[in-house]
Enzyme design. Structure first.
Site: not given
Ligand code: ADE
Length: 354
Positions: A30, A42, A47, A87, A125, A143, A205, A208, A214, A304
């Site tokens: 970020r 991503e 997983q 994976y 996704y 997701d 909650c 949230c 909700c 898996t």
């Molecule tokens: N899980 C999947 N994508 C994410 C993201 N961008 N930030 C935090 N957790 C995630």
């Protein structure tokens, strides 16, 4: 509208975005938002837990800072950097997609989610995440986190593993996605599902921002939602793993190019629980003459769809012929060859401290 979700009002989305601004975690991907960084993060986060991904993300970006570097990467180097994340087809697909982005798109990611989905390893996704977060193009990024939040907020009892449910959820999420801040919305939904409305824990909650709307919170059904059909139980495979040691080297071999852990390196192993005598015979078939044998502790590795229940022997001795097997030192096993975590119980004691 065909999705049949009773969605919360626009005001709820505004509350969610405000909550995200105030509560978002400080995560490496970020810090600076580019399509390349969003894509890599991503794919790694599929997983895999956030905490596990962080060091991999740093190392990967250092080694391959852009799509050109990734397109030109040596496969051995790429797989080594992926070692432990699991994976492995994800790593191979990253490189295939990088090559296409360089050769077909002049090094620039497409921003259209449909176009993104044509690239190897990019599903609905990931395409939605890149389009919204990196380009600000409205799209659904659904997701497991988002499915959980959506099913609880709307009280929806459809099986989230069913493709129809995912399709409906995508329509619902797209209709909620605000045109002014699609990326913030995607990240806020994921963040809520990862922290406040998490898997395998009581939802928080009280914290949230969507609680006033909700249905699950209102009806006390948070522990019943989302509904998820039972998966087929994992197959159990018994395997015998051999550490064949000559001086300071161990035998490793390359796995076949197709199937589980394709193309990675491994310790020689055989289906079934071999007795010491059978294990010695197997070693001899591989050109190894054992002089001494130790029985190692059994280990289990969970994939898996399959569990490996491993018996292992350490044999010291000598090789009679060398053919195409690889003899690797502990340093090479630690630094050069990508050996999947399934063998960690037997590799770690050798490579620790390196
Ligand atoms: N899980 C999947 N994508 C994410 C993201 N961008 N930030 C935090 N957790 C995630």
């Amino acid at each position: 509208m065909s999705h049949q979700y009773t969605l919360p009002p626009k005001e709820a989305v505004a509350e969610l975005l405000t909550w995200y601004q105030a509560n978002k975690r400080d995560l490496p991907w970020r810090h600076e938002i580019t399509p390349y960084r969003v894509w890599i993060s991503e794919i790694m986060l599929q997983q895999t837990r956030v905490e596990a991904v962080k060091p991999y993300f740093h190392r990967f970006l250092e080694a391959f800072p852009d799509v050109y570097a990734l397109a030109e990467a040596e496969e051995t180097h790429l797989l080594k950097l992926w070692e432990g994340l699991g994976y492995y087809s994800r790593a191979r697909n990253l490189q295939k997609a990088a090559i296409r982005i360089v050769t077909e798109y002049g090094g620039r990611f497409p921003s259209d989610p449909k176009e993104l989905q044509k690239l190897p390893g990019i599903g609905s996704y990931t395409a939605g995440a890149i389009a919204t977060i990196a380009f600000g193009v409205p799209a659904p990024a659904v997701d497991g986190n988002v499915l959980r939040v959506l099913s609880r907020v709307t009280g929806d009892e459809r099986d989230i593993l069913h493709p129809h449910t995912r399709k409906a959820a995508e329509e619902a999420v797209l209709s909620l996605c605000p045109a002014e801040s699609p990326g913030e919305f995607t990240q806020a939904m994921i963040e809520l599902g990862a922290t406040v409305c998490g898997p395998n824990t009581e939802p928080l909650c009280k914290e949230c921002p969507l609680c006033p709307w909700c249905i699950a919170a209102k009806t006390g059904k948070t522990d019943l939602l989302p509904v998820r059909s039972k998966k087929a139980p994992r197959r159990i495979e018994h395997r015998t793993v051999l550490l064949l040691k000559e001086h300071d080297r161990y035998m490793i071999r390359r796995r076949p190019a197709k199937g589980l852990l394709a193309g990675l390196y491994e310790l020689p192993n055989e289906l079934g629980t071999l007795t010491q005598e059978e294990a010695v015979a197997f070693a001899r078939e591989n050109g190894f003459q054992p002089l001494h044998i130790d029985v190692l502790a059994p280990a289990v590795h969970i994939f898996t769809h399959v569990e490996w229940h491993m018996t292992a022997y350490l044999m010291t001795g000598y090789f009679e012929e060398h053919q195409d097997r690889i003899m690797a030192t502990a340093e090479e096993m630690a630094g050069k060859f990508a050996i999947p975590s399934a063998f960690a119980a037997y590799i770690k004691p050798i490579t620790k401290g390196i």
